[in-house]
Design a protein around this motif. Structure first.
Motif, PDB file in Angstrom:
ATOM      1  N   VAL A   1       3.336  -0.715  -5.139  1.00 55.57           N
ATOM      2  CA  VAL A   1       4.750  -0.592  -4.786  1.00 55.57           C
ATOM      3  C   VAL A   1       4.860  -0.695  -3.266  1.00 55.57           C
ATOM      4  CG1 VAL A   1       6.807   0.867  -4.843  1.00 55.57           C
ATOM      5  CG2 VAL A   1       5.213   0.876  -6.772  1.00 55.57           C
ATOM      6  N   THR A   2       5.732  -1.569  -2.788  1.00 56.06           N
ATOM      7  CA  THR A   2       5.899  -1.769  -1.343  1.00 56.06           C
ATOM      8  C   THR A   2       7.277  -1.263  -0.893  1.00 56.06           C
ATOM      9  OG1 THR A   2       6.738  -4.011  -1.676  1.00 56.06           O
ATOM     10  CG2 THR A   2       4.366  -3.758  -1.322  1.00 56.06           C
ATOM     11  N   TYR A   3       7.301  -0.787   0.348  1.00 53.94           N
ATOM     12  CA  TYR A   3       8.552  -0.306   0.955  1.00 53.94           C
ATOM     13  C   TYR A   3       8.692  -0.937   2.340  1.00 53.94           C
ATOM     14  CZ  TYR A   3       8.339   3.263  -2.694  1.00 53.94           C
ATOM     15  OH  TYR A   3       8.270   3.905  -3.906  1.00 53.94           O
ATOM     16  N   ASP A   4       9.915  -1.252   2.686  1.00 53.17           N
ATOM     17  CA  ASP A   4      10.205  -1.847   3.999  1.00 53.17           C
ATOM     18  C   ASP A   4       9.939  -0.819   5.092  1.00 53.17           C
ATOM     19  OD1 ASP A   4      11.241  -3.187   6.218  1.00 53.17           O
ATOM     20  OD2 ASP A   4      12.783  -4.181   5.020  1.00 53.17           O
ATOM     21  N   ASP A   5       9.136  -1.212   6.076  1.00 50.83           N
ATOM     22  CA  ASP A   5       8.759  -0.298   7.154  1.00 50.83           C
ATOM     23  C   ASP A   5       9.659  -0.457   8.381  1.00 50.83           C
ATOM     24  OD1 ASP A   5       7.122   1.718   8.279  1.00 50.83           O
ATOM     25  OD2 ASP A   5       5.986   0.208   9.395  1.00 50.83           O
ATOM     26  N   ARG A   6      10.655  -1.338   8.327  1.00 53.37           N
ATOM     27  CA  ARG A   6      11.525  -1.566   9.471  1.00 53.37           C
ATOM     28  C   ARG A   6      12.679  -0.550   9.499  1.00 53.37           C
ATOM     29  NH1 ARG A   6      12.787  -7.753   8.259  1.00 53.37           N
ATOM     30  NH2 ARG A   6      13.008  -6.757   6.201  1.00 53.37           N
TER      31      ARG A   6
END
Length: 298
Positions: A59-64
């Motif tokens: 699962v990926t999450y936006d780090d910006r």
């Protein structure tokens, strides 16, 4: 099945397994490796990473830094003057593990929903502790910083770092605009009436001062004219007296001509007198009567 066919099947299966165990972490994202819903590993560095195929998922999450616009809401400052406030926030994920544990499978959408609730609560609390004039003035910057600091503390439980909070719009509710405009018009009308009253008072003071100055100037001018007129009359009488002393007969003749001129000027051209009246003595003779020559100058 021949050996070649079996080999191809084995190779194809191995390729599938290899591809299923490799994934790429983007530099703008953070990745979690989950096994049966439990966090097994965190991948924050960009590049290739590996997982157990068919057992683990990523699962990926936006780090910006991301933006969140809050919903409009009404707040009631200390002066009970209701305002409609619209704000936005800048936030990012600071702890991806804590973030996953807090929002679960809801992800970004669930996090924004909970962060919106935090911001709305802080807007009501902070803006409700000050008068409306502070919200509409330059003091609003300090209020936004207070909202941000409070939101930072509460958002830590979500693994979120609130970077900034700004109030986009502050206005009166639609149902209050008409009453507010009427009150503003009444205040401006009262101020205008006060200004007009002060102007009229000042105008009356100026008029009174001007009238007083005019009276003083006229009085001084009348006094000076009376003095000059008196001096002129005195000089005239002195001239008459001197002329009488030099030639009484000529003076009597001059006075008679002046009397004729005054008596027969304009519409006054008819006289009723006796024939032997002394008024026309100079018309009867070129010599002055003895009584006229001996008369003193007036």
């Amino acid at each position: 099945m021949t050996r070649i066919g079996i080999l191809l099947v084995v190779l194809f299966g191995a390729l599938i397994v290899a591809l299923s165990s490799v994934f790429i972490v983007d530099e703008r994202e953070k990745a979690l490796i989950l096994q049966f819903g439990q966090i097994r590993d965190v991948k924050e560095d960009p590049g290739l990473a590996f997982k157990v195929p068919f057992v683990q998922n990523v699962v990926t999450y936006d780090d910006r830094i991301q933006s969140l616009d809050t919903q409009q809401q009404e707040v009631t400052p200390l002066d009970d003057r209701r305002l409609v406030v619209d704000a936005f926030a800048r936030w990012r994920i600071s702890d991806v593990i804590q973030f996953r544990q807090a929002v679960g499978a809801g992800g970004i959408a669930q996090a924004e929903q909970r962060l919106d609730g935090i911001l709305r609560a802080q807007l009501r609390e902070v803006l409700g502790s000050v008068p409306s004039n502070s919200i509409l003035s330059a003091d609003r910057v300090a209020l936004m910083n207070r909202i941000r600091d409070a939101a930072v503390i509460r958002a830590r439980a979500l693994g979120i770092d609130v970077v900034d909070v700004r109030i986009k719009r502050t206005e009166l509710p639609t149902q209050n605009l008409a009453a507010t405009f009427q009150r503003m018009e009444a205040e401006r009308a009262r101020e205008a009436a006060d200004e007009r009253a002060r102007g009229q008072e000042a105008a009356q003071r100026v008029r009174a001062q001007a009238d007083r100055t005019a009276v003083e100037l006229v009085s001084e001018a009348q006094r000076d004219s009376d003095i000059i007129r008196g001096e002129a009359d005195g000089a005239r009488n002195a001239i008459f007296a001197e002329a009488f002393g030099r030639d009484p007969e000529f003076f009597a003749f001059y006075r008679s001509l002046s009397a004729y001129e005054n008596a027969l000027s304009g519409e006054n051209s008819t006289l009723v007198i006796t024939p032997d009246s002394e008024f026309f003595d100079y018309l009867k003779s070129d010599k002055a009567p003895s009584s006229a020559a001996a008369a003193p100058a007036e």
